[in-house]
Design an enzyme around this catalytic site. Sequence first.
Site, mmCIF file in Angstrom:
data_model
loop_
_atom_site.group_PDB
_atom_site.id
_atom_site.type_symbol
_atom_site.label_atom_id
_atom_site.label_comp_id
_atom_site.label_asym_id
_atom_site.label_seq_id
_atom_site.Cartn_x
_atom_site.Cartn_y
_atom_site.Cartn_z
ATOM 1 N N LYS A 196 0.838 -1.212 0.000
ATOM 2 C CA LYS A 196 0.000 0.000 0.000
ATOM 3 C C LYS A 196 0.864 1.250 0.000
ATOM 4 O O LYS A 196 0.604 2.181 -0.756
ATOM 5 C CB LYS A 196 -0.971 -0.003 1.184
ATOM 6 C CG LYS A 196 -2.026 -1.095 1.003
ATOM 7 C CD LYS A 196 -3.397 -0.712 1.498
ATOM 8 C CE LYS A 196 -4.462 -1.698 1.017
ATOM 9 N NZ LYS A 196 -4.882 -2.680 2.005
ATOM 10 N N LYS B 280 -8.456 -9.166 -14.082
ATOM 11 C CA LYS B 280 -9.052 -9.727 -12.858
ATOM 12 C C LYS B 280 -10.164 -8.797 -12.373
ATOM 13 O O LYS B 280 -9.967 -7.583 -12.307
ATOM 14 C CB LYS B 280 -7.971 -9.837 -11.776
ATOM 15 C CG LYS B 280 -8.516 -10.233 -10.404
ATOM 16 C CD LYS B 280 -7.423 -10.169 -9.346
ATOM 17 C CE LYS B 280 -7.863 -10.708 -8.014
ATOM 18 N NZ LYS B 280 -8.446 -9.851 -7.061
ATOM 19 N N LYS C 198 -12.906 -4.462 -7.309
ATOM 20 C CA LYS C 198 -13.587 -3.174 -7.182
ATOM 21 C C LYS C 198 -12.623 -2.023 -7.436
ATOM 22 O O LYS C 198 -13.037 -0.968 -7.870
ATOM 23 C CB LYS C 198 -14.345 -3.034 -5.860
ATOM 24 C CG LYS C 198 -13.521 -3.156 -4.620
ATOM 25 C CD LYS C 198 -14.435 -3.046 -3.411
ATOM 26 C CE LYS C 198 -13.703 -3.376 -2.130
ATOM 27 N NZ LYS C 198 -13.106 -4.734 -2.058
HETATM 28 P P1 ADP Z 1 -11.468 -6.620 -4.535
HETATM 29 O O1 ADP Z 1 -10.317 -7.050 -5.408
HETATM 30 O O2 ADP Z 1 -12.696 -6.382 -5.329
HETATM 31 O O3 ADP Z 1 -11.097 -5.478 -3.616
HETATM 32 P P2 ADP Z 1 -11.156 -8.206 -2.163
HETATM 33 O O4 ADP Z 1 -9.669 -8.055 -2.229
HETATM 34 O O5 ADP Z 1 -11.921 -7.482 -1.100
HETATM 35 O O6 ADP Z 1 -11.778 -7.859 -3.603
HETATM 36 O O7 ADP Z 1 -11.460 -9.769 -2.086
HETATM 37 C C1 ADP Z 1 -12.312 -10.395 -1.175
HETATM 38 C C2 ADP Z 1 -12.265 -11.883 -1.473
HETATM 39 O O8 ADP Z 1 -12.763 -12.153 -2.805
HETATM 40 C C3 ADP Z 1 -10.853 -12.459 -1.435
HETATM 41 O O9 ADP Z 1 -10.897 -13.718 -0.787
HETATM 42 C C4 ADP Z 1 -10.446 -12.633 -2.878
HETATM 43 O O10 ADP Z 1 -9.571 -13.732 -3.055
HETATM 44 C C5 ADP Z 1 -11.791 -12.867 -3.588
HETATM 45 N N1 ADP Z 1 -11.765 -12.303 -4.948
HETATM 46 C C6 ADP Z 1 -11.763 -10.979 -5.264
HETATM 47 N N2 ADP Z 1 -11.741 -10.799 -6.609
HETATM 48 C C7 ADP Z 1 -11.716 -12.020 -7.169
HETATM 49 C C8 ADP Z 1 -11.679 -12.506 -8.527
HETATM 50 N N3 ADP Z 1 -11.697 -11.678 -9.568
HETATM 51 N N4 ADP Z 1 -11.655 -13.843 -8.717
HETATM 52 C C9 ADP Z 1 -11.657 -14.702 -7.661
HETATM 53 N N5 ADP Z 1 -11.698 -14.323 -6.370
HETATM 54 C C10 ADP Z 1 -11.719 -12.996 -6.100
#
Ligand code: ADP
Length: 321
Positions: free
Chosen positions: A110, A189, A192
């Site tokens: 970060k 990928k 958000k």
């Molecule tokens: P984001 O990338 O949207 O911020 P997070 O990091 O909060 O999502 O992820 C929350 C959970 O969802 C984690 O366990 C992560 O491995 C899973 N996850 C997030 N995006 C994906 C994706 N595109 N494919 C598979 N799993 C995902």
Amino acid sequence: MRTLTGITPSGTLHIGNYFGAMRPAIDAQVRGDCFYFIADYHSMTTVTDPNERRKNTLGIALDWLACGLDSKTSVFWRQSDVPEVCELMWMLGSLAPMGLMERAHSYKDKTARGIEANFGLFAYPVLMAADILLYDVNRVPVGRDQKQHVEMTRDMAIKFNHTYGETFVIPESEIRDEVAVIPGLDGQKMSKSYGNTIEIFGDEKALRKKIMGIVMDSRTPAEPKPDADKNLAIQLLKFFTTSEVALDYENRLRAGGLGYGDLKKALFEHYWNYFATARARRAELAANLDHVEAVLREGEQRARAVADQVIGRARKASGLR
Ligand code: ADP
Ligand code: TRP
């Protein structure tokens, strides 16, 4: 064998979260003894609007219950309802060497990306360790990005046990490597932070528009498409229907005759139907928020029953009253 995982309420959930994290956690409930909590303290390192935190926390509770979290078998609660976790964080933090903390890549990543660091972000692995150790947990299913945090948790537990005598269960991470990375609207990928998400729940018209807006190439419907398996809509379709149905679309696209517009329409319909039951359940829950609150309160009681014992052990072992 107790399983625990935390869900940070930092925004609206998308289908990447669903297939990558929620589905495996919900399926794990058949093993029994699952502890799932909404990590609202963790959201404080990034979210500073109280209304947003309340809204996200409630939203996540509705999402999980609607998607099949069974609050009768699993313990489901709000992290901040058992604030002893912060006390345990202090006990663990006081034994955590600076070198260990400075190696944590969540903080390093970060700050490297220019995000202004606060102490909470730096200390976050200790809070996560407290989340786990407070509940005598054996297994922690997480994405690969969280593996280091579970290893740090083990280090802290071992150090505490060594310093003050056997107190904590040593947990193990369960890495979900087999879960596919769900691609987003732009093929990267889904995340958000990339603004390329398809939400699990939301307004039908807006979501239809998102899916119909997926950019494809300019080949005419009649043209055969030998690269049909690489098509984003085909890849996404596979998550929402049987492999036979998805293969049928893929073959029709490959042979020529299936237009991109029709393919995206089909993708939308399959996606929308896939979540139909959960959507109905979510609407019911949203109309009965007292029930949702009662579920979280009951979860709090069940979580507390374990937490009280563990914090008692830790206090006694370390010479606190
Ligand atoms: P984001 O990338 O949207 O911020 P997070 O990091 O909060 O999502 O992820 C929350 C959970 O969802 C984690 O366990 C992560 O491995 C899973 N996850 C997030 N995006 C994906 C994706 N595109 N494919 C598979 N799993 C995902
Ligand atoms: N840090 C985790 C994430 O960002 C969420 C989390 C908080 C967690 N405490 C936890 C996960 C304890 C497992 C165990 O996804």
